[in-house]
Design a protein around this motif. Structure first.
Motif, PDB file in Angstrom:
ATOM      1  N   TYR A 149       0.844  -1.206   0.000  1.00  0.00           N
ATOM      2  CA  TYR A 149       0.000   0.000   0.000  1.00  0.00           C
ATOM      3  C   TYR A 149       0.871   1.246   0.000  1.00  0.00           C
ATOM      4  N   LEU A 150       0.582   2.160  -0.924  1.00  0.00           N
ATOM      5  CA  LEU A 150       1.259   3.448  -1.039  1.00  0.00           C
ATOM      6  C   LEU A 150       0.276   4.562  -0.721  1.00  0.00           C
ATOM      7  N   ALA A 151       0.612   5.415   0.258  1.00  0.00           N
ATOM      8  CA  ALA A 151      -0.245   6.536   0.647  1.00  0.00           C
ATOM      9  C   ALA A 151       0.445   7.852   0.292  1.00  0.00           C
ATOM     10  N   LEU A 152      -0.220   8.664  -0.521  1.00  0.00           N
ATOM     11  CA  LEU A 152       0.335   9.926  -1.011  1.00  0.00           C
ATOM     12  C   LEU A 152      -0.431  11.106  -0.414  1.00  0.00           C
ATOM     13  N   GLY A 153       0.306  12.127   0.068  1.00  0.00           N
ATOM     14  CA  GLY A 153      -0.434  13.248   0.616  1.00  0.00           C
ATOM     15  C   GLY A 153       0.386  14.319   1.288  1.00  0.00           C
ATOM     16  N   ASP A 154      -0.199  14.856   2.367  1.00  0.00           N
ATOM     17  CA  ASP A 154       0.401  15.969   3.106  1.00  0.00           C
ATOM     18  C   ASP A 154       0.271  15.694   4.600  1.00  0.00           C
ATOM     19  N   SER A 155      -0.002  16.720   5.416  1.00  0.00           N
ATOM     20  CA  SER A 155      -0.063  16.526   6.864  1.00  0.00           C
ATOM     21  C   SER A 155      -1.152  15.553   7.285  1.00  0.00           C
ATOM     22  N   TYR A 156      -2.239  15.505   6.523  1.00  0.00           N
ATOM     23  CA  TYR A 156      -3.331  14.602   6.878  1.00  0.00           C
ATOM     24  C   TYR A 156      -2.938  13.147   6.679  1.00  0.00           C
TER      25      TYR A 156
ATOM     26  N   GLY B  93       2.566  20.519   5.135  1.00  0.00           N
ATOM     27  CA  GLY B  93       2.817  21.710   4.323  1.00  0.00           C
ATOM     28  C   GLY B  93       2.913  21.457   2.841  1.00  0.00           C
ATOM     29  N   TRP B  94       2.895  20.209   2.410  1.00  0.00           N
ATOM     30  CA  TRP B  94       3.064  19.898   0.998  1.00  0.00           C
ATOM     31  C   TRP B  94       1.869  20.314   0.144  1.00  0.00           C
ATOM     32  N   THR B  95       2.182  20.908  -0.999  1.00  0.00           N
ATOM     33  CA  THR B  95       1.209  21.170  -2.055  1.00  0.00           C
ATOM     34  C   THR B  95       1.328  20.054  -3.088  1.00  0.00           C
ATOM     35  N   THR B  96       0.540  20.142  -4.144  1.00  0.00           N
ATOM     36  CA  THR B  96       0.627  19.148  -5.209  1.00  0.00           C
ATOM     37  C   THR B  96       2.011  19.129  -5.850  1.00  0.00           C
ATOM     38  N   SER B  97       2.625  20.276  -6.024  1.00  0.00           N
ATOM     39  CA  SER B  97       3.961  20.293  -6.635  1.00  0.00           C
ATOM     40  C   SER B  97       4.992  19.646  -5.728  1.00  0.00           C
ATOM     41  N   ASP B  98       4.853  19.831  -4.416  1.00  0.00           N
ATOM     42  CA  ASP B  98       5.763  19.180  -3.463  1.00  0.00           C
ATOM     43  C   ASP B  98       5.592  17.665  -3.514  1.00  0.00           C
ATOM     44  N   LEU B  99       4.349  17.207  -3.595  1.00  0.00           N
ATOM     45  CA  LEU B  99       4.098  15.776  -3.650  1.00  0.00           C
ATOM     46  C   LEU B  99       4.679  15.167  -4.913  1.00  0.00           C
ATOM     47  N   LEU B 100       4.560  15.853  -6.024  1.00  0.00           N
ATOM     48  CA  LEU B 100       5.157  15.349  -7.272  1.00  0.00           C
ATOM     49  C   LEU B 100       6.656  15.179  -7.123  1.00  0.00           C
ATOM     50  N   ARG B 101       7.318  16.126  -6.474  1.00  0.00           N
ATOM     51  CA  ARG B 101       8.764  15.997  -6.258  1.00  0.00           C
ATOM     52  C   ARG B 101       9.067  14.836  -5.324  1.00  0.00           C
ATOM     53  N   GLY B 102       8.243  14.670  -4.294  1.00  0.00           N
ATOM     54  CA  GLY B 102       8.447  13.561  -3.380  1.00  0.00           C
ATOM     55  C   GLY B 102       8.283  12.218  -4.067  1.00  0.00           C
TER      56      GLY B 102
ATOM     57  N   ILE C 246      -4.696   8.819  -2.476  1.00  0.00           N
ATOM     58  CA  ILE C 246      -4.326  10.213  -2.744  1.00  0.00           C
ATOM     59  C   ILE C 246      -5.188  11.128  -1.874  1.00  0.00           C
ATOM     60  N   LEU C 247      -4.531  12.011  -1.114  1.00  0.00           N
ATOM     61  CA  LEU C 247      -5.227  13.063  -0.374  1.00  0.00           C
ATOM     62  C   LEU C 247      -4.310  14.277  -0.389  1.00  0.00           C
ATOM     63  N   ILE C 248      -4.637  15.272  -1.202  1.00  0.00           N
ATOM     64  CA  ILE C 248      -3.752  16.433  -1.367  1.00  0.00           C
ATOM     65  C   ILE C 248      -4.569  17.656  -1.784  1.00  0.00           C
ATOM     66  N   GLY C 249      -4.177  18.824  -1.316  1.00  0.00           N
ATOM     67  CA  GLY C 249      -4.832  20.038  -1.778  1.00  0.00           C
ATOM     68  C   GLY C 249      -5.018  21.134  -0.747  1.00  0.00           C
ATOM     69  N   VAL C 250      -5.003  20.800   0.551  1.00  0.00           N
ATOM     70  CA  VAL C 250      -5.278  21.827   1.544  1.00  0.00           C
ATOM     71  C   VAL C 250      -4.243  22.946   1.516  1.00  0.00           C
TER      72      VAL C 250
ATOM     73  N   GLU D 139      -1.679  19.808 -11.792  1.00  0.00           N
ATOM     74  CA  GLU D 139      -0.734  18.962 -11.058  1.00  0.00           C
ATOM     75  C   GLU D 139      -1.423  17.734 -10.482  1.00  0.00           C
ATOM     76  N   LEU D 140      -2.691  17.858 -10.129  1.00  0.00           N
ATOM     77  CA  LEU D 140      -3.439  16.714  -9.621  1.00  0.00           C
ATOM     78  C   LEU D 140      -3.554  15.629 -10.689  1.00  0.00           C
ATOM     79  N   ARG D 141      -3.753  16.032 -11.924  1.00  0.00           N
ATOM     80  CA  ARG D 141      -3.811  15.049 -13.007  1.00  0.00           C
ATOM     81  C   ARG D 141      -2.487  14.288 -13.126  1.00  0.00           C
ATOM     82  N   GLN D 142      -1.374  14.996 -12.952  1.00  0.00           N
ATOM     83  CA  GLN D 142      -0.080  14.323 -12.997  1.00  0.00           C
ATOM     84  C   GLN D 142       0.039  13.311 -11.861  1.00  0.00           C
ATOM     85  N   ILE D 143      -0.449  13.673 -10.679  1.00  0.00           N
ATOM     86  CA  ILE D 143      -0.395  12.768  -9.532  1.00  0.00           C
ATOM     87  C   ILE D 143      -1.239  11.533  -9.792  1.00  0.00           C
TER      88      ILE D 143
END
Length: 230
Positions: free
Chosen positions: A35-42, A79-88, A104-108, A123-127
């Motif tokens: 399982y791969l979980a992609l996101g930010d603080s949440y 603190g990650w945005t969609t662009s930060d997640l793409l780099r990660g 996927i949970l990203i955007g706040v 950027e969400l489409r790329q993710i």
């Protein structure tokens, strides 16, 4: 107002110790599912214990249903945005499809930092494309979790109406993109708007508590389990 802005920014931008985390309890000796979980603080679970993060809770609940799950691979930072997640994702993932589940949970932070919603959508489409590429069963193995509403937390309550309206707009884009890719979208935002229960908010007054994450998982655990091959 400026003090409030910078205080919120400081909390949202606090980095976790690691971009990639594989913490979990009782990992099977020979796990069958990944399982791969992609996101930010949440997703990384800011202000809750590692075992209380919702991807870890989800993994444990799947194990309780006799799915031999590996510890989740979490690519997320506060603190990650969609662009930060793409780099990660670029830094931590290989090319091949190697996960049974991808969330996927990203955007706040796009919303909070005033990023253009058109940029978020692009950027969400790329993710989504990359997430599907890393799923063994393509879009079937991927799921999206809506952005919770921090306007209903003590920290955001003074600007609740504006925050909630903007979160709604970002979630509309989020769901539309998920639908375009054939990815199921779980709407947990109503849970985050239950301001009558203070136990749903973590001690920082901003992020979800372990209890709120538990309620998220309970909402979609059965549907997620159906995504795993027998």
């Amino acid at each position: 107002m400026k003090k409030l802005y910078f205080l919120l920014l400081a909390i949202l931008m606090v980095s976790c110790n690691a971009t990639m985390d594989t913490t979990s309890n009782e990992t099977p000796e020979t796990p069958k599912y990944t399982y791969l979980a992609l996101g930010d603080s949440y997703t990384i679970g800011e202000s809750v214990r590692e075992t209380e993060r919702w991807p870890v809770q989800l993994t444990e609940q799947l194990r309780n249903r006799n799915y031999e799950m590996a510890a989740p691979m979490i690519i997320a930072k506060t603190g990650w945005t969609t662009s930060d997640l793409l780099r990660g994702m670029d830094q931590n993932l290989e090319v091949q499809r190697d996960f049974d589940l991808v969330s996927i949970l990203i955007g706040v932070n796009n919303q909070y930092q005033g990023k253009l919603i058109t940029e978020y959508e692009e950027e969400l489409r790329q993710i989504f494309r990359r997430a599907i590429n890393h799923s063994k069963t393509l879009e079937k193995g991927v799921f999206a979790v809506s952005i919770p509403d921090y306007g209903y937390t003590p920290f955001g309550s003074s600007n609740q109406e504006k925050i909630s309206a903007e979160i709604d707009r970002f979630n509309q884009v989020f769901k539309r993109v998920a639908d375009e890719f054939g990815v199921v979208f779980y709407n947990i935002t109503p849970i985050s708007r239950n301001s009558s229960n203070p136990e749903l908010v973590a001690s920082d007054g901003l992020h979800p508590s372990a209890l709120q994450y538990q309620l998220w998982v309970e909402q979609y655990i059965s549907q997620v389990a159906e995504k795993l091959p027998n």
